[in-house]
Design an enzyme around this catalytic site. Structure first.
Site, PDB file in Angstrom:
ATOM      1  N   TYR A 134       0.826  -1.212   0.000  1.00 49.07           N
ATOM      2  CA  TYR A 134       0.000   0.000   0.000  1.00 49.07           C
ATOM      3  C   TYR A 134       0.859   1.260   0.000  1.00 49.07           C
ATOM      4  O   TYR A 134       0.765   2.093  -0.912  1.00 49.07           O
ATOM      5  CB  TYR A 134      -0.953  -0.031   1.207  1.00 49.07           C
ATOM      6  CG  TYR A 134      -1.601   1.293   1.544  1.00 49.07           C
ATOM      7  CD1 TYR A 134      -2.321   2.001   0.587  1.00 49.07           C
ATOM      8  CD2 TYR A 134      -1.509   1.834   2.825  1.00 49.07           C
ATOM      9  CE1 TYR A 134      -2.923   3.214   0.887  1.00 49.07           C
ATOM     10  CE2 TYR A 134      -2.112   3.037   3.144  1.00 49.07           C
ATOM     11  CZ  TYR A 134      -2.812   3.731   2.168  1.00 49.07           C
ATOM     12  OH  TYR A 134      -3.402   4.937   2.477  1.00 49.07           O
ATOM     13  N   LYS A 144       1.622   3.962  -3.038  1.00 46.69           N
ATOM     14  CA  LYS A 144       1.215   5.366  -2.822  1.00 46.69           C
ATOM     15  C   LYS A 144       2.403   6.304  -3.005  1.00 46.69           C
ATOM     16  O   LYS A 144       2.254   7.414  -3.536  1.00 46.69           O
ATOM     17  CB  LYS A 144       0.598   5.542  -1.427  1.00 46.69           C
ATOM     18  CG  LYS A 144      -0.788   4.948  -1.265  1.00 46.69           C
ATOM     19  CD  LYS A 144      -1.846   5.569  -2.169  1.00 46.69           C
ATOM     20  CE  LYS A 144      -2.346   6.904  -1.667  1.00 46.69           C
ATOM     21  NZ  LYS A 144      -3.417   7.457  -2.529  1.00 46.69           N
TER      22      LYS A 144
END
Length: 503
Positions: free
Chosen positions: A247, A251
């Site tokens: 994640y 990002k």
């Protein structure tokens, strides 16, 4: 760029922020997510004269998109205040203001046809990119498509919007990985990594994903096998470059894309820490989805989580969802007139008003002692205090002795008895492996030793006239963590909210 952007913020009041949204057309991605709903509700409530909110939504056609918006956005409890304000006219108001846009940021031009693209790109003033996949161990291909290529497609689309005034991108404060000390509001440069001696090539990562997928399909792998391999690949690549999970790694790459591809319009990157339930608006304690802190609260209430990883001496950086949205809206108004440039805002609390983990856990124990949870049959749950381990080593040792050792004994007994307990062993071993994986994934957050500098956010806040904010209570844009009493918030707002909306 950053300095120029910061310096150009003029003095504002609440009315000027509200007025800014009058007549504007705003494209919002990720519109069925928690944060986007808080944003949509707030804009419609404080500025009913906004022109249009284009909500990008995955659906087979416009009717399906409208149904999703009805069920997953405006049908939620957070829109109750707005419904009461408009009464019988609510649905007409929403129909006039919300325009579903059938598309997906994973595709170029969001998959819109030429006519629709031409029509929409003429109208949009602001783009707010909230779309993201937030699972820590998401499949690498899925996380890359949404969090990296999605940003590329948003930037390309933004350049086609002829009257675009600004682009706001929601990232996460944890793109910085597991850094310690004071962490600055500074951008990532293309190819930058968190591990010395490594260089990140985004194109190579995309090729690796494609090659892995091709190999899996050539080998005739099942969907389950493919999912497992892709999840492992994401974690492996993230850790190779110094990030703890897929994640935050994707990002961070998304931010790199934004820095490289942004056009001649202002770009604001919002980096919130752990987003918690709404503090005040429009309903205190409203939330959706279980976050790090809430997993502990729910586990304790049900007595399914006897222990957890967390150093109670460390700070837990959290920020209520409505404060994040207030910061977003003020930042949009503040930077809309910039010539170009990019600025990053850490929307965080660890510097301005740190919340010790011990305070949060104490509020939880106190709340459930005074409001004992009940089982389905109405019988009260017998509560035992949760045990915390302050290091991964301690917890691994505890898990090995308490669970792994008995499991190994069961395995050996099963072998001696011709596999009689093999099914039981496999099930329990699977649960053990899953628990250990979750512990490893949560560790970077529950044992986080950094605190996030919020200098830019403080500057943004000082542009707002505090007396004016208080006098205009209905249009309040509070994003000052100092105004939060963490013990009161957790005891009186957040924990009741988790119980009400997440169980």
């Amino acid at each position: 760029d950053k300095q120029k952007s910061t310096a150009m913020i003029g003095e504002m009041d609440v009315d000027s922020v509200v007025e800014y949204f009058r007549g504007k057309s705003i494209l919002i991605t990720g519109s069925t997510g928690f944060l986007a709903k808080v944003l949509v509700e707030k804009i419609l409530r404080v500025q009913p004269d906004v022109k249009k909110l284009f909500l990008l939504i995955r659906a087979s056609n416009v009717e399906s998109a409208k149904l999703r918006i009805q069920n997953e956005v405006i049908g939620r409890e957070i829109f109750q205040v707005l419904k009461e304000e408009h009464g019988v006219g609510f649905h007409n108001f929403v129909e006039e203001k919300i325009c579903p846009l059938v598309g997906d940021i994973m595709h170029e031009d969001f998959g819109l046809d030429t006519a629709k693209l031409r029509e929409v790109s003429k109208d949009i003033d602001i783009i707010v990119n909230v779309a993201a996949t937030t699972k820590f161990s998401e499949r690498y291909d899925v996380a890359f498509d949404v969090n990296v290529l999605g940003v590329k497609h948003v930037c390309a689309f933004a350049k086609k919007c002829i009257k675009l005034k600004m682009l706001l991108h929601v990232s996460t404060a944890y793109v910085v990985g597991e850094q310690e000390g004071l962490i600055a509001e500074k951008p990532f440069f293309m190819g930058e990594t968190l591990r010395v001696g490594t260089h990140l090539d985004i194109e190579s990562e995309l090729n690796l994903i494609k090659e892995t997928r091709r190999e899996l399909r050539d080998d005739g792998s099942t969907e389950k096998d493919e999912r497992k391999v892709m999840k492992k690949l994401g974690l492996k690549r993230a850790r190779n470059f110094g990030w703890p999970n897929t994640y935050v790694f994707t990002k961070a790459m998304g931010e790199m894309m934004m820095g490289l591809l942004r056009g001649d319009f202002p770009v604001v990157i919002i980096r919130p820490s752990i987003i918690t339930s709404t503090l005040k608006e429009p309903l205190p304690g409203w939330m959706e989805g279980i976050r790090t802190v809430d997993a502990v609260i729910m586990g304790y209430a049900k007595q399914t989580l006897p222990f957890f990883l967390g150093n109670l001496d460390l700070i837990l950086d959290m920020i209520p969802g409505d404060m994040v949205v207030n910061a977003m809206m003020v930042a949009m108004a503040a930077h809309s007139e910039d010539q170009k440039g990019q600025i990053i805002y850490n929307v965080t609390s660890s510097v301005s008003n740190p919340a010790p983990s011990a305070l949060v856990i104490d509020a939880m124990h106190r709340y459930f002692f005074e409001n004992p949870p009940c089982k389905g049959n109405g019988e009260r749950v017998r509560l035992k205090k949760m045990r915390f381990f302050s290091t991964l080593t301690q917890l691994r040792l505890y898990m090995a002795i308490k669970y792994k050792l008995p499991l190994e004994m069961l395995r050996l007994v099963s072998i001696a008895l011709c596999g009689i307990f093999s099914e039981c062993y496999n099930e329990l071993n699977g649960k053990y492996s899953f628990a250990m994986q979750m512990i490893e994934l949560y560790a970077p957050y529950t044992l986080f030793k950094g605190c996030f500098e919020d200098t830019n956010l403080v500057k943004l806040r000082t542009t707002m006239n505090k007396d004016d904010q208080i006098n205009n209570g209905a249009y309040y844009f509070d994003f000052d963590p100092k105004s939060i009493n963490w013990a009161d918030y957790f005891y009186g707002v957040h924990i009741p909210g988790v119980i009400k909306y997440c169980t």
